[in-house]
Write a protein that holds these residues in place. Structure first.
Motif, short mmCIF file in Angstrom:
data_model
loop_
_atom_site.label_atom_id
_atom_site.label_comp_id
_atom_site.label_asym_id
_atom_site.label_seq_id
_atom_site.Cartn_x
_atom_site.Cartn_y
_atom_site.Cartn_z
N GLU A 136 -15.90 31.00 75.12
CA GLU A 136 -14.98 30.03 75.14
C GLU A 136 -14.66 29.49 76.36
OE1 GLU A 136 -11.90 30.86 71.64
OE2 GLU A 136 -12.67 32.60 72.09
N ASN A 161 -16.06 36.77 73.65
CA ASN A 161 -15.84 37.51 72.46
C ASN A 161 -17.13 38.30 72.28
OD1 ASN A 161 -13.61 35.96 70.66
ND2 ASN A 161 -14.85 34.50 72.08
N GLU A 179 -11.93 40.39 72.15
CA GLU A 179 -11.99 38.89 72.80
C GLU A 179 -11.45 39.20 74.14
OE1 GLU A 179 -10.26 36.01 70.69
OE2 GLU A 179 -10.33 34.31 72.58
N LYS A 219 -10.05 38.00 77.84
CA LYS A 219 -9.34 36.81 78.04
C LYS A 219 -9.62 36.59 79.50
CE LYS A 219 -7.48 34.86 74.61
NZ LYS A 219 -7.74 33.76 74.15
N LYS A 227 -5.27 40.52 67.29
CA LYS A 227 -5.70 39.33 67.40
C LYS A 227 -5.05 38.44 66.31
CE LYS A 227 -8.14 35.38 67.72
NZ LYS A 227 -8.24 34.72 69.06
MG MG Z 1 -10.68 32.71 71.20
#
Ligand code: MG
Ligand code: ADP
Ligand code: ZN
Length: 489
Positions: A10, A197, A213, A215, A264
């Motif tokens: 992402e 991810n 995930e 960040k 999460k």
């Molecule tokens: Mg995400």
């Protein structure tokens, strides 16, 4: 057990606008804290957002370049959560429909074959502010200058299989978005950052494993390191018979480790709902078409265009593969004043002389002191016969290295090829007269002697004769001499 690595990214890219997504505060980086703020971006009650039209155009442009479908209608939603630097209590983002869907970007997979990483979607959203921790005084300050800055989030399908592939994908994507002007892409300022991810699954299994995930990675190197670390961590857990938890991780670049931030949250935890303060976003098909025409040309288009200019396959490929070569070629063609044949001439000069020179020097063509303008002049001199092939070869290194103007050099050094036929004929007669023995041999049938005579003529003309034409005129001169000296008598 052998495991497959599965990665989906992402990516957040800050859109290249002067003002924020829903107000006219500047997006500039590094201003005094809390000076670029207003009622809207600090979430004051009753303040109404208005969307920045340029942000929409840039988001659509990114989608078009990535082969996505641009939705004529998209919608902003509130993504509710609490952060001290999120004054609204929600992020304004797009859930469904987003501005773009689908698309993809081709990379080279680890086995060397081309591979398309599919995109799930591209959506617009606003950025949060920043918490600044003052360790000395034990306090945290909030700076809202960044709050409301426009972002696109690009979400890939889980099609990536290694750290190397992820980094290649990101570099390609970054380059493309910067070239498009969609983002400035300054990673150290957080203008291009990504969440990784990552999960493992038994080799060949169709079922995806549980993902971690990681960040907010803002360097290609950290992405590579974080992925390698996380593969190791998850592998160990599976090897020990344990379970990987779905959680959000932070990468500590000092230690080179990931560490858990929180378990999460699920999408429903955000309680997404349509943002009532903003109407649906519409983008007209006309605007989409205009944006499409503004895109820089893709590789297939470029290839077709070069072939249409009369270049050979290998030449087109060469121009496209060398960094800066195509841009250089195009600029030289723009500067070319002569008739149609410019493309082939410029390209062959680049192929045979200029690009090898640049490679030897280790510079990009665009950085060479021999600018495209000068190349156009050189091509002109070669094309109209002022400079013969051999002269061009002789001069090339010096012209390229010093960035000399070929027209000036020709003038100053009197290098122009002799195009005056009578002048050439006079030189031919002179050579024949000066070498009576060789002339006699030629007349007796030793035709090979002609190249000797051509050499003499080239020398006499200081290399300014065109060798093929010189040979022809020498033959003519020899024939005249022959009848004159009495074979007929
Ligand atoms: Mg995400
Ligand atoms: P969110 O992170 O907001 O919950 P998604 O579920 O849409 O959003 O997934 C986000 C990213 O995670 C996408 O890039 C997707 O490809 C990737 N992804 C989803 N499942 C996995 C998985 N099991 N392993 C690796 N990546 C995954
Ligand atoms: Zn504002």
């Amino acid at each position: 057990m052998e495991m497959d690595t599965v990665i989906g990214l992402e990516i957040h890219a800050q859109l290249n606008t002067r003002t924020k997504l829903f107000c006219s505060c500047p997006t500039e980086f590094g201003a005094e804290p809390n000076t670029n703020i207003c009622e809207v971006c600090t979430g004051q009650p009753g303040a109404l957002p208005r969307m920045n039209g340029l942000a929409l155009e840039l988001a659509a442009k990114a989608g078009l370049a990535l082969g996505s479908k641009v939705n004529e209608r998209s919608l902003f939603s509130r993504k509710n959560y609490f952060y001290p630097d999120l004054p609204n209590g929600f992020q304004t983002s797009q859930l469904d429909p987003p501005v773009c869907e689908g698309g993809g970007l081709e990379i080279t997979s680890d086995d060397g074959t081309p591979k398309r990483v599919r995109l799930n979607r591209i959506h617009m959203e606003d950025d949060a502010g920043k918490c600044v921790h003052d360790e000395l005084r034990g306090i945290t300050k909030v700076d809202l200058n960044r709050a409301g800055t426009p972002l696109i989030e690009i979400v890939t399908e889980p099609d990536i299989s290694s750290a190397r592939e992820a980094v290649e994908f990101l570099k390609k994507l970054h380059g493309l978005l910067v070239r498009l002007g969609v983002t400035k892409g300054r990673m150290e300022e957080g203008e291009f950052r990504c969440d990784v991810n990552i999960s493992l699954k038994p080799k060949g299994s169709p079922v995806l494993g549980v993902r971690g995930e990681i960040k907010n990675l803002n360097s290609f190197r950290f992405v590579g390191q974080a992925i390698e670390y996380e593969i190791g961590r998850q592998t160990e857990i599976y090897a020990a018979g344990g379970r990987v938890l779905q959680e959000t991780l932070h990468f500590d670049s000092q230690k080179g480790e990931t560490r858990s931030l929180r378990s999460k949250e699920e999408a429903h935890d955000y309680r997404y709902f349509p943002q009532p303060d903003l109407p649906p976003v519409y983008i007209s098909p006309d605007l989409v078409e205009r944006l499409r025409t503004e895109l820089p040309e893709g590789p297939e288009e470029a290839f077709g265009r070069l072939l249409a200019l009369g270049l050979k396959d290998v030449q087109a490929r060469l121009l496209m593969d060398r960094r800066g070569a195509l841009e250089y070629f195009d600029s030289a063609r723009d500067a070319w004043k002569g008739p149609v044949a410019g493309a082939a001439r410029i390209c062959s000069l680049m192929e045979e002389l200029f690009l090898p020179h640049c490679q030897k020097e280790g510079t990009s063509p665009l950085e060479s002191p021999f600018t495209p303008d000068l190349m156009a002049k050189l091509a002109g001199l070669a094309e109209d016969g002022t400079l013969g092939r051999r002269k061009v070869q002789e001069l090339a290194e010096q012209l390229f290295a010093e960035g000399l103007d070929p027209e000036k050099v020709v003038k100053e050094r009197g290098l122009a090829q002799i195009s005056d036929e009578s002048e050439l004929a006079r030189l031919a007669a002179e050579v024949v007269a000066a070498h009576p023995q060789e002339a006699a041999k030629f007349r007796a049938g030793q035709e090979k002697i002609l190249s000797f005579m051509v050499g003499k003529l080239m020398k006499l003309s200081a290399g300014r004769a065109e060798p093929r034409r010189a040979g022809e005129l020498l033959k003519a001169a020899l024939a005249v001499g022959g009848t004159g000296s009495g074979t007929a008598g």
